[in-house]
Motif scaffolding. Structure first.
Motif, mmCIF file in Angstrom:
data_model
loop_
_atom_site.group_PDB
_atom_site.id
_atom_site.type_symbol
_atom_site.label_atom_id
_atom_site.label_comp_id
_atom_site.label_asym_id
_atom_site.label_seq_id
_atom_site.Cartn_x
_atom_site.Cartn_y
_atom_site.Cartn_z
ATOM 1 N N GLY A 44 0.850 -1.683 0.074
ATOM 2 C CA GLY A 44 0.173 -0.230 0.131
ATOM 3 C C GLY A 44 1.199 1.414 0.403
ATOM 4 N N PRO A 45 0.442 2.311 0.969
ATOM 5 C CA PRO A 45 1.117 3.126 0.341
ATOM 6 C C PRO A 45 2.640 3.289 1.270
ATOM 7 C CG PRO A 45 -1.376 3.597 1.342
ATOM 8 C CD PRO A 45 -1.016 2.290 1.416
ATOM 9 N N ALA A 46 3.114 4.206 1.100
ATOM 10 C CA ALA A 46 4.616 4.411 2.045
ATOM 11 C C ALA A 46 4.451 4.167 3.151
ATOM 12 C CB ALA A 46 5.324 5.081 1.347
ATOM 13 N N GLY A 47 5.139 3.682 3.707
ATOM 14 C CA GLY A 47 5.375 3.758 5.505
ATOM 15 C C GLY A 47 4.809 2.804 5.884
ATOM 16 N N TRP A 48 4.699 1.341 4.930
ATOM 17 C CA TRP A 48 3.817 0.395 6.071
ATOM 18 C C TRP A 48 4.722 -0.347 5.607
ATOM 19 C CZ3 TRP A 48 0.214 -0.335 8.280
ATOM 20 C CH2 TRP A 48 -1.195 0.337 8.173
ATOM 21 N N THR A 49 5.225 -1.968 6.316
ATOM 22 C CA THR A 49 5.811 -2.548 6.022
ATOM 23 C C THR A 49 4.655 -4.695 6.461
ATOM 24 O OG1 THR A 49 6.829 -3.382 8.474
ATOM 25 C CG2 THR A 49 8.288 -1.913 7.076
ATOM 26 N N MET A 50 5.025 -5.689 5.764
ATOM 27 C CA MET A 50 4.677 -7.138 5.802
ATOM 28 C C MET A 50 5.303 -7.600 6.675
ATOM 29 S SD MET A 50 2.774 -8.969 3.552
ATOM 30 C CE MET A 50 1.314 -7.971 2.531
ATOM 31 N N PRO A 51 5.505 -7.454 7.818
ATOM 32 C CA PRO A 51 6.048 -8.524 9.206
ATOM 33 C C PRO A 51 5.709 -9.992 9.013
ATOM 34 C CG PRO A 51 4.936 -7.458 10.544
ATOM 35 C CD PRO A 51 4.530 -6.570 8.722
ATOM 36 N N VAL A 52 4.427 -9.988 8.513
ATOM 37 C CA VAL A 52 2.951 -11.922 8.005
ATOM 38 C C VAL A 52 3.179 -12.014 7.347
ATOM 39 C CG1 VAL A 52 1.609 -13.362 9.114
ATOM 40 C CG2 VAL A 52 2.927 -11.509 11.155
ATOM 41 N N LEU A 57 -0.976 -22.340 -0.374
ATOM 42 C CA LEU A 57 -1.394 -22.069 -1.511
ATOM 43 C C LEU A 57 -1.430 -23.136 -2.007
ATOM 44 C CD1 LEU A 57 -1.622 -20.415 -4.052
ATOM 45 C CD2 LEU A 57 0.972 -20.954 -5.310
ATOM 46 N N LYS A 58 -2.953 -23.879 -1.346
ATOM 47 C CA LYS A 58 -3.821 -25.337 -1.538
ATOM 48 C C LYS A 58 -5.388 -24.659 -1.893
ATOM 49 C CE LYS A 58 -3.781 -27.299 2.314
ATOM 50 N NZ LYS A 58 -3.075 -28.523 3.077
ATOM 51 N N VAL A 59 -5.973 -25.094 -2.338
ATOM 52 C CA VAL A 59 -7.456 -25.177 -2.725
ATOM 53 C C VAL A 59 -8.334 -25.240 -1.808
ATOM 54 C CG1 VAL A 59 -9.658 -25.893 -3.322
ATOM 55 C CG2 VAL A 59 -8.323 -25.322 -4.822
ATOM 56 N N GLY A 60 -8.388 -24.500 -0.406
ATOM 57 C CA GLY A 60 -8.449 -24.992 0.909
ATOM 58 C C GLY A 60 -7.277 -24.477 2.040
ATOM 59 N N GLY A 61 -6.567 -23.997 1.345
ATOM 60 C CA GLY A 61 -5.398 -23.284 2.492
ATOM 61 C C GLY A 61 -5.682 -21.997 2.776
ATOM 62 N N LYS A 62 -4.831 -21.556 3.410
ATOM 63 C CA LYS A 62 -5.668 -20.198 4.717
ATOM 64 C C LYS A 62 -4.337 -19.048 4.006
ATOM 65 C CE LYS A 62 -8.942 -21.810 7.453
ATOM 66 N NZ LYS A 62 -10.036 -22.162 6.403
ATOM 67 N N TYR A 63 -4.668 -17.891 3.964
ATOM 68 C CA TYR A 63 -3.854 -17.291 3.813
ATOM 69 C C TYR A 63 -3.849 -15.643 4.614
ATOM 70 C CZ TYR A 63 -6.719 -13.848 1.564
ATOM 71 O OH TYR A 63 -7.385 -12.757 1.100
ATOM 72 N N ARG A 64 -2.520 -15.167 5.186
ATOM 73 C CA ARG A 64 -2.995 -14.168 6.356
ATOM 74 C C ARG A 64 -1.786 -13.487 6.111
ATOM 75 N NH1 ARG A 64 -1.017 -13.271 11.677
ATOM 76 N NH2 ARG A 64 -2.110 -12.609 12.710
ATOM 77 N N TYR A 65 -2.030 -12.250 6.047
ATOM 78 C CA TYR A 65 -1.119 -11.596 5.759
ATOM 79 C C TYR A 65 -1.548 -10.076 7.163
ATOM 80 C CZ TYR A 65 -1.503 -12.294 1.046
ATOM 81 O OH TYR A 65 -1.728 -13.230 -0.288
ATOM 82 N N VAL A 66 -0.422 -9.739 7.376
ATOM 83 C CA VAL A 66 -0.103 -8.661 8.459
ATOM 84 C C VAL A 66 0.996 -7.537 8.443
ATOM 85 C CG1 VAL A 66 0.647 -7.605 10.922
ATOM 86 C CG2 VAL A 66 -0.480 -9.951 10.463
ATOM 87 N N TRP A 67 0.434 -5.924 7.925
ATOM 88 C CA TRP A 67 0.818 -5.241 7.839
ATOM 89 C C TRP A 67 0.999 -3.932 9.186
ATOM 90 C CZ3 TRP A 67 -3.241 -7.020 4.248
ATOM 91 C CH2 TRP A 67 -3.028 -6.467 3.346
ATOM 92 N N ARG A 68 1.970 -3.244 9.441
ATOM 93 C CA ARG A 68 2.314 -2.707 10.071
ATOM 94 C C ARG A 68 3.195 -1.104 9.063
ATOM 95 N NH1 ARG A 68 5.564 -6.000 13.561
ATOM 96 N NH2 ARG A 68 3.903 -7.186 14.291
ATOM 97 N N LYS A 69 2.540 -0.116 9.959
ATOM 98 C CA LYS A 69 3.163 1.252 9.829
ATOM 99 C C LYS A 69 4.335 1.445 10.987
ATOM 100 C CE LYS A 69 2.447 5.482 8.125
ATOM 101 N NZ LYS A 69 1.201 5.744 7.368
ATOM 102 N N HIS A 70 4.888 1.756 10.483
ATOM 103 C CA HIS A 70 5.986 3.102 11.807
ATOM 104 C C HIS A 70 5.835 3.331 13.167
ATOM 105 C CE1 HIS A 70 4.899 7.418 10.781
ATOM 106 N NE2 HIS A 70 5.396 6.875 9.479
#
Length: 159
Positions: A44-52, A57-70
């Motif tokens: 996304g916009p500047a200033g964010w990281t993705m520590p998680v 990647l399989k049908v029924g498999g999960k994903y999870r993203y965590v973004w963190r701002k400074h």
């Protein structure tokens, strides 16, 4: 030079995002499915990281993203893979923390002459959820993220 991102609302429950990349479809696919690449561009916009960045990647498999701002703020997104047709189609659910209702996102990649058109259709449970996503600034975040994805693709051409 950054390419424009086309964001449309073809129905009261949908957002469609289209962007053309100067890169082969397989690379754009990898950038969406490999955690080491996703965490480099999906910020996304500047200033964010993705520590998680977790992707099963399989049908029924999960994903999870965590973004963190400074400043310590975090944003979490998670979902499940419903359809996987590498390297052309990926259907997932997406639940963003703080937003009501999960969307169903369908990404389609088409390649012609070394250029890939990405079409992302987000189907929300209702107009309020769709409009909330639009008000969140998602269009600007997507544009910035896709510019970074193109930079990764450009690095691959040189390397």
């Amino acid at each position: 030079m950054p390419q424009p991102v086309d964001v449309t609302t073809p129905s009261d429950r949908e957002i469609v995002v289209t962007r053309i990349f100067a890169a082969p479809r397989a690379l754009i696919w990898d950038c969406h499915t490999r955690p080491d690449l996703v965490r480099r561009w999906l910020l996304g916009p500047a200033g964010w990281t993705m520590p998680v960045c977790e992707i099963d990647l399989k049908v029924g498999g999960k994903y999870r993203y965590v973004w963190r701002k400074h400043d310590g703020r975090e944003l979490v997104s998670h979902g499940e893979h419903r359809e996987i047709e590498a390297p052309e189609r990926l259907v997932t659910t997406e639940q963003m923390q703080g937003f009501d209702g999960a969307s169903v996102n369908t990404m389609v990649l088409t390649e012609e002459a070394g250029r890939t058109t990405l079409t992302l259709t987000m189907l929300f449970p209702n107009v309020e959820a769709r409009d909330g996503a639009l008000r969140s600034g998602m269009s600007d975040g997507i544009a910035a993220s896709y510019d970074r994805l193109q930079e990764i693709a450009d690095e691959q051409k040189v390397g």
